[in-house]
Design an enzyme around this catalytic site. Structure first.
Site, short mmCIF file in Angstrom:
data_model
loop_
_atom_site.label_atom_id
_atom_site.label_comp_id
_atom_site.label_asym_id
_atom_site.label_seq_id
_atom_site.Cartn_x
_atom_site.Cartn_y
_atom_site.Cartn_z
N GLN A 199 -9.95 -4.33 -3.41
CA GLN A 199 -11.35 -3.86 -3.00
C GLN A 199 -12.44 -3.90 -4.23
O GLN A 199 -13.41 -4.44 -3.96
CB GLN A 199 -11.29 -2.47 -2.56
CG GLN A 199 -12.62 -1.80 -2.17
CD GLN A 199 -13.08 -2.20 -0.88
OE1 GLN A 199 -12.30 -2.30 0.13
NE2 GLN A 199 -14.46 -3.04 -0.60
N ASP A 235 -17.36 6.61 -1.30
CA ASP A 235 -15.94 6.63 -0.70
C ASP A 235 -15.93 7.88 -0.01
O ASP A 235 -16.51 8.64 -0.27
CB ASP A 235 -14.96 6.13 -1.56
CG ASP A 235 -13.69 5.86 -0.97
OD1 ASP A 235 -13.52 5.66 0.21
OD2 ASP A 235 -12.59 5.82 -1.82
N HIS A 295 -7.52 0.51 -6.68
CA HIS A 295 -7.74 -0.49 -5.40
C HIS A 295 -8.41 -1.61 -5.84
O HIS A 295 -9.35 -2.09 -5.52
CB HIS A 295 -8.74 0.43 -4.26
CG HIS A 295 -8.46 -0.12 -3.10
ND1 HIS A 295 -7.68 -1.32 -2.63
CD2 HIS A 295 -9.06 0.36 -1.89
CE1 HIS A 295 -7.81 -1.50 -1.31
NE2 HIS A 295 -8.57 -0.80 -1.04
N ARG A 300 0.84 -0.98 0.12
CA ARG A 300 -0.01 -0.15 -0.10
C ARG A 300 0.84 1.25 0.04
O ARG A 300 1.68 1.54 1.01
CB ARG A 300 -0.91 0.11 1.32
CG ARG A 300 -1.67 1.25 1.31
CD ARG A 300 -2.77 1.20 2.62
NE ARG A 300 -3.78 0.56 2.05
CZ ARG A 300 -5.21 0.57 2.78
NH1 ARG A 300 -5.24 0.96 3.56
NH2 ARG A 300 -6.01 -0.18 1.91
N ARG A 338 -13.40 -9.11 1.88
CA ARG A 338 -11.81 -8.88 1.45
C ARG A 338 -11.16 -10.01 2.01
O ARG A 338 -10.22 -10.43 1.24
CB ARG A 338 -11.38 -7.84 2.36
CG ARG A 338 -12.07 -6.40 2.02
CD ARG A 338 -11.79 -5.75 0.68
NE ARG A 338 -10.49 -5.67 0.48
CZ ARG A 338 -9.54 -4.61 0.77
NH1 ARG A 338 -10.19 -3.66 1.62
NH2 ARG A 338 -8.51 -4.44 0.52
N1 CP Z 1 -11.17 -0.62 2.40
C1 CP Z 1 -10.06 -0.47 2.65
O1 CP Z 1 -9.07 -0.79 2.04
O2 CP Z 1 -9.86 -0.36 3.86
P1 CP Z 1 -8.49 -0.36 4.81
O3 CP Z 1 -8.00 1.17 4.50
O4 CP Z 1 -8.76 -0.53 6.26
O5 CP Z 1 -7.43 -1.09 4.45
N1 NVA Z 2 -10.20 6.43 -1.50
C1 NVA Z 2 -9.65 6.12 -0.21
C2 NVA Z 2 -9.78 4.42 0.02
C3 NVA Z 2 -9.45 3.90 1.30
C4 NVA Z 2 -9.70 2.37 1.29
C5 NVA Z 2 -8.33 6.45 0.08
O1 NVA Z 2 -7.35 6.46 -0.76
O2 NVA Z 2 -7.94 6.80 1.48
#
Ligand code: CP
Ligand code: NVA
Length: 367
Positions: free
Chosen positions: A187, A281, A184, A157, A348
Site C-alpha cells: 500500500q 486509516d 503494509h 496477509r 494497487r
Molecule cells: N488497502 C487495502 O489493503 O485494502 P484491502 O484490505 O481491501 O486489501
Molecule cells: N490498518 C488497517 C489497514 C487495512 C488495509 C488494518 O490493518 O485493518
C-alpha cells in the site's frame, strides 16, 4: 537487464486477450460468423525492459527495498499502467503461479494481485487460512516449504508480522507482505506512486497522517522518509507508532538527500498545517480488540473540512481503504473534490504487477 519477452510468434492466452480493450465490433448485430482466436491475433507482446535486481527477493517491510529500488518499482508500475491504458497485452509471466495466503479479509490487495497476475499471463491461487491444513495445526514453516515446491511466489496477509517472517524463512520463493500488524508495504508503494503522479516528485512533498499509529502509518513513515517525503503524524500518545520505526524513519529522512523531516505529535491541526496531502486509516484495524476505547481516543483525529482547511489549498485527501465515512473521515472530505482515494486504489493493481514482474522476471528461453 533482460528483455522480459521476445516479440514474434507469441501464442496468446485467454488472459492476455482479456488485457486488450477490444475495438467496437463492426459486425455486431449481424449473422454469426467464424472468429480466429490464438496465433498472432491482436499483435505481438510488446518488449518490456526490466532490471533483474529484485529477482527472487522477498518484501516483508518497506526497508527491504532501497530508495533506488522503490523508485524503480514505481517507474515500472507507471509504464505498466500506461501500457494497460493503451490496451496492450502484458503476458510477461506466462506459466508463473503465486499463492495468496490470507488470514484477514481483503478487497483491494486480493483482487488487484489476482487480476494483475492474470493480466501478466500467470495464475494466482487464493488460499483462505481456514481452507488450509494450517487450520488443523500444520505449521507455518511446513506450509511455506510445501507451497515453495508448487508456486513461484507467496503473497501473505497474516495478523502477526512474526508469522510472515517465519513463512519467509521457511520458503524458497519470494514472500510478499499483503498486510501484517506491523507494515503494509504494498500500500505504501502505491501511495508513493499516487503522490508522484499528483505532484511530479516525492522529494519535499509533505504528507500529514492523522489517526491510529498502525501498520499503515508505519509503512508510510519508512517508505515516505526514504523517498524524501516530509511526514507529519498526529496520533493520541497511547496509539503512537512504534518508536523504533519512528527513529528509523528519522534516519531515513536525514539520509534521503532532500532535507526531509519527520514530526510525530498529538496535535492534528499542527500535523495538517501546510500539508500537500492528508491521509488517514480506520481507527480500529483488523484484529484489534479494544475498538470502543480506540474510537473514543481517536475521535479528535478525524479528518474534517476544518482539518483540510489547515492544509494547502490544493492538498489532496488519501485513505488506503476500506473507510468508515464519518468515523475517521468526514463524508464531505472522502467524497469531495480533494479526494484521490480511488486513484490510490487503482494504483494497487499497477504496483503489484510491477512487483511481480521484478521478483519473477526471467529471460525468455534462448536468450
Ligand atoms: N488497502 C487495502 O489493503 O485494502 P484491502 O484490505 O481491501 O486489501
Ligand atoms: N490498518 C488497517 C489497514 C487495512 C488495509 C488494518 O490493518 O485493518
Amino acid at each position: 537487464m533482460v528483455e522480459a519477452h521476445a516479440a514474434k510468434g507469441h501464442q496468446h492466452t485467454s488472459s492476455n486477450l482479456s488485457a486488450v480493450q477490444p475495438p467496437a465490433d463492426p459486425l455486431a448485430g449481424m449473422e454469426p460468423r467464424v472468429l480466429s482466436l490464438g496465433g498472432t491475433v491482436g499483435g505481438p507482446l510488446p518488449t518490456f525492459t526490466i532490471s533483474t535486481q529484485l529477482q527472487g527477493r522477498s518484501i516483508l517491510t518497506d526497508t527491504d527495498l532501497t530508495p533506488d529500488e522503490i523508485a524503480m518499482v514505481i517507474d515500472t508500475a507507471m509504464k505498466l499502467k500506461a501500457q494497460r491504458k493503451a490496451g496492450k497485452p502484458q503476458a510477461y509471466l506466462t506459466g508463473k503461479t503465486i499463492a495468496m495466503l490470507f488470514q484477514h479479509p481483503s478487497t483491494r490487495t486480493r483482487v488487484s494481485f489476482e487480476a494483475g497476475m492474470a493480466q501478466l499471463g500467470g495464475q494466482a491461487l487464493f488460499l483462505g487460512m481456514n481452507d488450509l491444513q494450517l487450520k488443523r495445526g500444520e505449521t507455518i514453516a511446513d506450509t511455506g516449504q510445501v507451497l515453495s515446491r508448487y508456486v513461484d511466489a507467496i503473497v501473505a496477509r497474516v495478523a502477526l508480522h512474526t508469522d510472515i517472517m517465519e513463512l519467509q524463512e521457511a520458503s524458497s520463493v519470494p514472500v510478499i507482505n499483503g498486510l501484517t500488524d506491523r507494515a503494509h508495504p504494498m500500500q505504501a508503494l502505491c501511495d508513493l506512486m499516487t503522490l508522484q503522479e499528483q505532484f511530479g516528485t516525492l522529494k519535499g512533498v509533505t504528507l500529514a497522517y492523522l489517526g491510529d499509529g498502525n501498520n499503515m502509518v508505519q509503512s508510510l513513515l519508512l517508505a515516505g522518509a526514504a523517498m524524501g517525503v516530509n511526514l507529519r503524524v498526529a496520533t493520541p500518545p497511547q496509539y503512537a507508532p512504534n518508536p523504533e520505526i519512528v527513529q528509523q524513519a528519522e534516519w531515513l529522512a536525514a539520509t534521503s538527500g532532500g532535507g526531509a523531516s519527520v514530526l510525530v505529535t498529538d496535535d492534528p491541526l499542527l500535523a495538517a498545517s501546510g500539508a500537500d496531502a492528508v491521509y488517514t486509516d480506520v481507527h480500529v484495524s483488523m484484529g484489534q480488540l479494544d475498538g470502543a476505547k480506540r474510537a473514543v481516543a481517536l475521535a479528535p483525529y478525524k479528518v474534517t473540512d476544518a482539518v483540510m482547511a489547515e492544509a494547502k489549498q490544493e492538498a489532496v485527501f488519501m485513505h488506503c481503504l476500506p473507510m468508515h465515512r464519518d468515523e475517521e473521515v468526514a463524508a464531505s472530505v472522502a467524497d469531495g473534490p480533494q479526494s484521490i482515494i480511488f486513484d490510490q486504489a487503482e494504483n494497487r493493481l499497477h504496483i503489484h504487477k510491477a512487483v511481480l514482474l521484478h521478483l519473477l522476471c526471467s529471460a525468455p528461453q534462448g536468450l
